[in-house]
Design an enzyme around this catalytic site. Structure first.
Site, PDB file in Angstrom:
ATOM      1  N   LYS A  14       0.813  -1.221   0.000  1.00  0.00           N
ATOM      2  CA  LYS A  14       0.000   0.000   0.000  1.00  0.00           C
ATOM      3  C   LYS A  14       0.853   1.282   0.000  1.00  0.00           C
ATOM      4  CE  LYS A  14      -2.325   0.407   3.808  1.00  0.00           C
ATOM      5  NZ  LYS A  14      -1.782   1.513   4.608  1.00  0.00           N
ATOM      6  N   ARG A  89     -10.249   4.298   9.362  1.00  0.00           N
ATOM      7  CA  ARG A  89     -10.145   2.967   9.934  1.00  0.00           C
ATOM      8  C   ARG A  89     -11.466   2.476  10.526  1.00  0.00           C
ATOM      9  NH1 ARG A  89      -4.921   1.069  10.793  1.00  0.00           N
ATOM     10  NH2 ARG A  89      -3.365   2.705  10.684  1.00  0.00           N
ATOM     11  N   ARG A 124      11.740  -8.939   4.631  1.00  0.00           N
ATOM     12  CA  ARG A 124      12.045  -7.515   4.647  1.00  0.00           C
ATOM     13  C   ARG A 124      13.258  -7.233   5.531  1.00  0.00           C
ATOM     14  NH1 ARG A 124       6.674  -4.102   5.547  1.00  0.00           N
ATOM     15  NH2 ARG A 124       7.015  -4.543   7.729  1.00  0.00           N
ATOM     16  N   ARG A 157      13.697  -6.579  11.321  1.00  0.00           N
ATOM     17  CA  ARG A 157      13.054  -5.995  12.505  1.00  0.00           C
ATOM     18  C   ARG A 157      12.693  -7.110  13.479  1.00  0.00           C
ATOM     19  NH1 ARG A 157       8.170  -2.096  10.870  1.00  0.00           N
ATOM     20  NH2 ARG A 157       7.289  -3.249  12.609  1.00  0.00           N
ATOM     21  N   ARG A 168      -1.121  -9.216  13.550  1.00  0.00           N
ATOM     22  CA  ARG A 168      -1.373  -7.905  12.932  1.00  0.00           C
ATOM     23  C   ARG A 168      -2.420  -8.020  11.825  1.00  0.00           C
ATOM     24  NH1 ARG A 168       4.484  -6.199  12.908  1.00  0.00           N
ATOM     25  NH2 ARG A 168       4.495  -6.298  10.657  1.00  0.00           N
TER      26      ARG A 168
END
Ligand SMILES: [Zn+2]
Length: 210
Positions: A14, A89, A124, A157, A168
Site C-alpha cells: 500500500k 479505519r 524484509r 526488525r 497484525r
C-alpha cells in the site's frame, strides 16, 4: 479534487503504491500519523491537545484527526487530489470524512492472501543507519545485506516474526472490514489482487486513477 482511499493489510504494498500515485498524478499523500507528528512537533493548539491525550494513554479522538485532514486538504499545494493511506479505519471516521472536500472519491482495496503477506514481511530488511527498506525476494539490494543508499548493514526488525505478523493481519481485518464493506456497498470500491508483483499492481492502479 479527487480522493483516493487506499486499503491494504501490512505487506500489501500500500505505501509503495501510494508513493507511485503521488509521483505520477501529483496527488498528495495524506498520512494521519505524519499529520499527528507534525502538529506535535509544531506545538500547535491541535498538537498540544494531542500531547494531552497521548500523555493520558488515550487515542487521538476522531474529531481532531478529521480536523487535521481537512486542514491539510485545504492547503494550497493540494489541487488535483489526495490519497488517504491508512485512514479511515472506523465507520465513525468514514462519517467524519464526509465533511472533508472531494468532488470524486475512489476506494482501492489491495487484497493479498495471508501466506504472501507473511512471506513478504519476513523477507524484509532495513538499514540500521538511514531506515531504507529492502526485501531479500522482491527488492534485492545490490550487495547482500548492505544498504544501496548509504552502505550500512541491513537487519531484520525484531517484531517481524510469523506469529506477530499473523496477529497484525487479524487485527487489521477485524478493524478494516466494516469500512471496506461500506465502500463496497457505496459502489466505489475497486478490489485488486495485490499478490501480483508491484509493477503489475501499479499498472492496474494507474488505469483506475487516470
Ligand atoms: Zn542506509
Amino acid at each position: 479534487m479527487k480522493r483516493i482511499i487506499l486499503f491494504g493489510a501490512p505487506g500489501s504494498g500500500k505505501g509503495t503504491q501510494a508513493d507511485k500515485i503521488e509521483r505520477e498524478f501529483s496527488f498528495k499523500k495524506i498520512s494521519t500519523g505524519d499529520l499527528i507528528r507534525a502538529e506535535v512537533h509544531k506545538k500547535s493548539v491541535i498538537g498540544n491537545k494531542i500531547e494531552e491525550f497521548s500523555s493520558r494513554g488515550l487515542l487521538v479522538p476522531d474529531e481532531i484527526i478529521i480536523e487535521m485532514v481537512k486542514n491539510r486538504v485545504l492547503s494550497d499545494d493540494i489541487k488535483e487530489g489526495y490519497i488517504l493511506d491508512g485512514f479511515p479505519r472506523t465507520l465513525d471516521q468514514v462519517k467524519g470524512l464526509s465533511t472533508v472536500p472531494a468532488e470524486e472519491e475512489m476506494a482501492v482495496f489491495l487484497r493479498v492472501n495471508e501466506d504472501i503477506i507473511v512471506k513478504r514481511i519476513l523477507s524484509r530488511v532495513s538499514c540500521e543507519n538511514c531506515g531504507n527498506i529492502f526485501n531479500t525476494i522482491f527488492q534485492i539490494p545490490a550487495k547482500v545485506n548492505v544498504c544501496d543508499n548509504c552502505g550500512s548493514a541491513l537487519t531484520k526488525r525484531n517484531d517481524d516474526t510469523e506469529d506477530i505478523i499473523k496477529k497484525r493481519i487479524v487485527i487489521y481485518r477485524a478493524e478494516t472490514l466494516p469500512v471496506i464493506n461500506y465502500y463496497r456497498g457505496k459502489g466505489n470500491l475497486h478490489e485488486l489482487d495485490a499478490s501480483k508483483d508491484i509493477n503489475t499492481v501499479w499498472k492496474e492502479i494507474r488505469e483506475l486513477v487516470k
